[in-house]
Design a protein around this motif. Structure first.
Motif, PDB file in Angstrom:
ATOM      1  N   ILE A  99      48.583   9.510  70.307  1.00  0.00           N
ATOM      2  CA  ILE A  99      48.425  10.121  71.638  1.00  0.00           C
ATOM      3  C   ILE A  99      49.598   9.736  72.533  1.00  0.00           C
ATOM      4  N   GLU A 100      49.963   8.477  72.496  1.00  0.00           N
ATOM      5  CA  GLU A 100      51.111   7.990  73.266  1.00  0.00           C
ATOM      6  C   GLU A 100      52.385   8.757  72.913  1.00  0.00           C
ATOM      7  N   LEU A 101      52.600   8.956  71.626  1.00  0.00           N
ATOM      8  CA  LEU A 101      53.808   9.651  71.172  1.00  0.00           C
ATOM      9  C   LEU A 101      53.807  11.117  71.596  1.00  0.00           C
ATOM     10  N   ALA A 102      52.656  11.762  71.571  1.00  0.00           N
ATOM     11  CA  ALA A 102      52.562  13.153  72.024  1.00  0.00           C
ATOM     12  C   ALA A 102      52.922  13.230  73.507  1.00  0.00           C
ATOM     13  N   GLN A 103      52.378  12.312  74.286  1.00  0.00           N
ATOM     14  CA  GLN A 103      52.682  12.289  75.721  1.00  0.00           C
ATOM     15  C   GLN A 103      54.162  12.002  75.950  1.00  0.00           C
ATOM     16  N   LYS A 104      54.701  11.065  75.195  1.00  0.00           N
ATOM     17  CA  LYS A 104      56.112  10.714  75.340  1.00  0.00           C
ATOM     18  C   LYS A 104      57.004  11.912  75.042  1.00  0.00           C
ATOM     19  N   ASP A 105      56.664  12.691  74.015  1.00  0.00           N
ATOM     20  CA  ASP A 105      57.468  13.862  73.660  1.00  0.00           C
ATOM     21  C   ASP A 105      57.481  14.896  74.782  1.00  0.00           C
ATOM     22  N   ILE A 106      56.339  15.134  75.404  1.00  0.00           N
ATOM     23  CA  ILE A 106      56.268  16.103  76.503  1.00  0.00           C
ATOM     24  C   ILE A 106      57.061  15.592  77.702  1.00  0.00           C
ATOM     25  N   VAL A 107      56.930  14.316  78.005  1.00  0.00           N
ATOM     26  CA  VAL A 107      57.667  13.734  79.137  1.00  0.00           C
ATOM     27  C   VAL A 107      59.165  13.777  78.866  1.00  0.00           C
ATOM     28  N   THR A 108      59.575  13.472  77.645  1.00  0.00           N
ATOM     29  CA  THR A 108      61.001  13.522  77.285  1.00  0.00           C
ATOM     30  C   THR A 108      61.553  14.934  77.475  1.00  0.00           C
ATOM     31  N   ALA A 109      60.800  15.932  77.045  1.00  0.00           N
ATOM     32  CA  ALA A 109      61.238  17.318  77.229  1.00  0.00           C
ATOM     33  C   ALA A 109      61.353  17.653  78.717  1.00  0.00           C
ATOM     34  N   PHE A 110      60.410  17.178  79.513  1.00  0.00           N
ATOM     35  CA  PHE A 110      60.434  17.406  80.963  1.00  0.00           C
ATOM     36  C   PHE A 110      61.681  16.783  81.584  1.00  0.00           C
ATOM     37  N   VAL A 111      61.950  15.546  81.233  1.00  0.00           N
ATOM     38  CA  VAL A 111      63.110  14.822  81.785  1.00  0.00           C
ATOM     39  C   VAL A 111      64.411  15.521  81.390  1.00  0.00           C
ATOM     40  N   ARG A 112      64.497  15.940  80.149  1.00  0.00           N
ATOM     41  CA  ARG A 112      65.717  16.641  79.690  1.00  0.00           C
ATOM     42  C   ARG A 112      65.905  17.970  80.384  1.00  0.00           C
ATOM     43  N   ARG A 113      64.800  18.692  80.585  1.00  0.00           N
ATOM     44  CA  ARG A 113      64.891  19.987  81.266  1.00  0.00           C
ATOM     45  C   ARG A 113      65.347  19.805  82.718  1.00  0.00           C
ATOM     46  N   LYS A 114      64.813  18.776  83.375  1.00  0.00           N
ATOM     47  CA  LYS A 114      65.235  18.512  84.761  1.00  0.00           C
ATOM     48  C   LYS A 114      66.707  18.128  84.807  1.00  0.00           C
TER      49      LYS A 114
END
Length: 118
Positions: A99-114
């Motif tokens: 679950i942690e890794l799934a959340q981390k992947d979404i957050v990483t994508a968000f940070v990269r997009r920003k």
């Protein structure tokens, strides 16, 4: 005759266990996909565009509670069948890490997009 009967029962038992493990695996994959899809729906929302990375991380940690719990439970069930000798806490830790890794992947994508939008 008894040996043959025992062998047949053993094979039937093994097949039933294999089917149960396969069914549990399918449920865990379905749970994972439902959780990922729910997280993915949060990612592109217009309301998130003005969030800081920390705000988005906090949001992602709280969204999709039923999908997250279903994934956790189905993964623990699968791991318990696949590795019955392992401690239950180990399965819980593994599920929480997934679950942690799934959340981390979404957050990483968000940070990269920003970062790319700057």
């Amino acid at each position: 005759m008894r040996a043959l009967l025992a062998a047949v029962l053993s094979v039937m038992s093994f097949a039933a266990i294999a089917d149960e493990i396969d069914d549990a695996h399918k449920l865990a994959v379905t749970g994972r996909d439902a959780y990922w899809n729910c997280l993915a729906r949060e990612y592109p929302r217009d309301s998130n565009k003005s969030m800081t990375d920390q705000e988005f991380t906090a949001l992602i940690a709280t969204v999709c509670p039923s999908e997250r719990q279903n994934f956790r439970v189905s993964l623990i069930d699968f791991l318990s069948l696949q590795f019955p000798k392992d401690d239950a806490d180990k399965h819980l830790t593994t599920a929480n890490r997934a679950i942690e890794l799934a959340q981390k992947d979404i957050v990483t994508a968000f940070v990269r997009r920003k970062a790319a939008a700057r």
